[in-house]
Design a protein around this motif. Sequence first.
Motif, PDB file in Angstrom:
ATOM      1  N   SER A   1      29.678  44.323  31.184  1.00  0.00           N
ATOM      2  CA  SER A   1      29.480  44.100  29.751  1.00  0.00           C
ATOM      3  C   SER A   1      29.100  42.646  29.532  1.00  0.00           C
ATOM      4  N   GLU A   2      28.832  42.277  28.283  1.00  0.00           N
ATOM      5  CA  GLU A   2      28.446  40.910  27.970  1.00  0.00           C
ATOM      6  C   GLU A   2      29.594  39.916  28.148  1.00  0.00           C
ATOM      7  N   ALA A   3      30.832  40.397  28.108  1.00  0.00           N
ATOM      8  CA  ALA A   3      31.987  39.498  28.183  1.00  0.00           C
ATOM      9  C   ALA A   3      31.988  38.689  29.471  1.00  0.00           C
ATOM     10  N   ASP A   4      32.243  37.391  29.355  1.00  0.00           N
ATOM     11  CA  ASP A   4      32.308  36.506  30.508  1.00  0.00           C
ATOM     12  C   ASP A   4      33.538  36.834  31.349  1.00  0.00           C
ATOM     13  N   VAL A   5      33.431  36.574  32.628  1.00  0.00           N
ATOM     14  CA  VAL A   5      34.527  36.782  33.580  1.00  0.00           C
ATOM     15  C   VAL A   5      34.741  35.477  34.324  1.00  0.00           C
ATOM     16  N   GLY A   6      35.983  35.033  34.431  1.00  0.00           N
ATOM     17  CA  GLY A   6      36.286  33.780  35.111  1.00  0.00           C
ATOM     18  C   GLY A   6      35.858  33.791  36.563  1.00  0.00           C
ATOM     19  N   LEU A   7      35.527  32.610  37.090  1.00  0.00           N
ATOM     20  CA  LEU A   7      35.057  32.518  38.467  1.00  0.00           C
ATOM     21  C   LEU A   7      36.102  33.011  39.461  1.00  0.00           C
ATOM     22  N   LYS A   8      37.356  32.667  39.229  1.00  0.00           N
ATOM     23  CA  LYS A   8      38.421  33.113  40.124  1.00  0.00           C
ATOM     24  C   LYS A   8      38.562  34.627  40.077  1.00  0.00           C
ATOM     25  N   THR A   9      38.432  35.194  38.881  1.00  0.00           N
ATOM     26  CA  THR A   9      38.535  36.640  38.733  1.00  0.00           C
ATOM     27  C   THR A   9      37.416  37.350  39.480  1.00  0.00           C
ATOM     28  N   ARG A  10      36.218  36.784  39.437  1.00  0.00           N
ATOM     29  CA  ARG A  10      35.082  37.390  40.157  1.00  0.00           C
ATOM     30  C   ARG A  10      35.384  37.463  41.657  1.00  0.00           C
ATOM     31  N   SER A  11      35.901  36.368  42.204  1.00  0.00           N
ATOM     32  CA  SER A  11      36.248  36.360  43.630  1.00  0.00           C
ATOM     33  C   SER A  11      37.377  37.334  43.928  1.00  0.00           C
ATOM     34  N   GLU A  12      38.351  37.409  43.034  1.00  0.00           N
ATOM     35  CA  GLU A  12      39.468  38.330  43.229  1.00  0.00           C
ATOM     36  C   GLU A  12      38.984  39.779  43.231  1.00  0.00           C
ATOM     37  N   ILE A  13      38.027  40.095  42.369  1.00  0.00           N
ATOM     38  CA  ILE A  13      37.453  41.450  42.343  1.00  0.00           C
ATOM     39  C   ILE A  13      36.787  41.751  43.679  1.00  0.00           C
ATOM     40  N   ALA A  14      36.014  40.793  44.171  1.00  0.00           N
ATOM     41  CA  ALA A  14      35.316  40.985  45.444  1.00  0.00           C
ATOM     42  C   ALA A  14      36.296  41.168  46.595  1.00  0.00           C
ATOM     43  N   ASN A  15      37.296  40.314  46.657  1.00  0.00           N
ATOM     44  CA  ASN A  15      38.245  40.361  47.772  1.00  0.00           C
ATOM     45  C   ASN A  15      39.150  41.588  47.716  1.00  0.00           C
TER      46      ASN A  15
END
Length: 296
Positions: A99-113
Amino acid sequence: MKNKALKRLIYGLSVLLTSLPCFSFAIINPVKHDTVTAGYKLKTVVIDAGHGTRPNGSHSGASGSYSTESNVTLAIALKLQKAIEKDIPDLRVVMTRTSEADVGLKTRSEIANSNKGDLFISIHCNSLSDRRVREVVGHKHGKAVYKSYSVPDRSGKGVLFLVYGFHRSEEEQEALRENLFEEKDNSEQQNVLDDPASIIAINAFKAKYRKQSIHFANMLNTEFTEGDGRRSDGVKEQGVLVLCHSAMPAVLVETGFINNHEEEDYLNSEAGQDAIVATIVRALGSYKAEVEQVSQ
């Protein structure tokens, strides 16, 4: 170390480490693929649509004359998800935002890991900062009077590929420690990190992931330049937090310069987005086939 599976992992990686070369700062030349574990399968790719819309309605990232990086990257990422699911159906796609909502950089890495990603692809748009212009506006006492002001620099054109820099290796080590030994609590993880055999394992993963990141970035560069005829600034290293915090091979793709009017039109067009997606899928398919063939 009590965990037998972990012992086997560390032993295998200590052997692997002896075959992994060091890398210099210059990384624009192609790097041969790394060896991988026998029977390895590229199962999960994480697609990261860079930036997003903040809670106050503002957009993070760059912007052009009529569009924003956050919206363009989301459109490309969603198309990329569908294309991968269609053309490489055995590859699972995980999105850091849909979605358009921003996601924090740490959260992006946490999703990946947390999703055990095998490859992280972050989609972005490039932009040049304004340049300073100095000109004579008059004379006083026989001397020129100058005025400086900023003007937009719209000369940027083409793609760029980023991998994480060595100066953020400690942050990557932390991400790897947490991902490799996630079943342990913080004190146990620290004990693992202090263990020489564990350090060998982590360093082996660091070297392998960096090598694979550079190799995939070069594959992307070749597809964009030779397949699509796009101009490219090549593969460069940069201290990108979201890359070094993702415990897997990771590449940031600058798809074009959004503050260049011609490039902005391309990035917003259906034809431009489809071409970018098709190019990434071609490189991804080749990379997947290559690393899985090596593991046989």
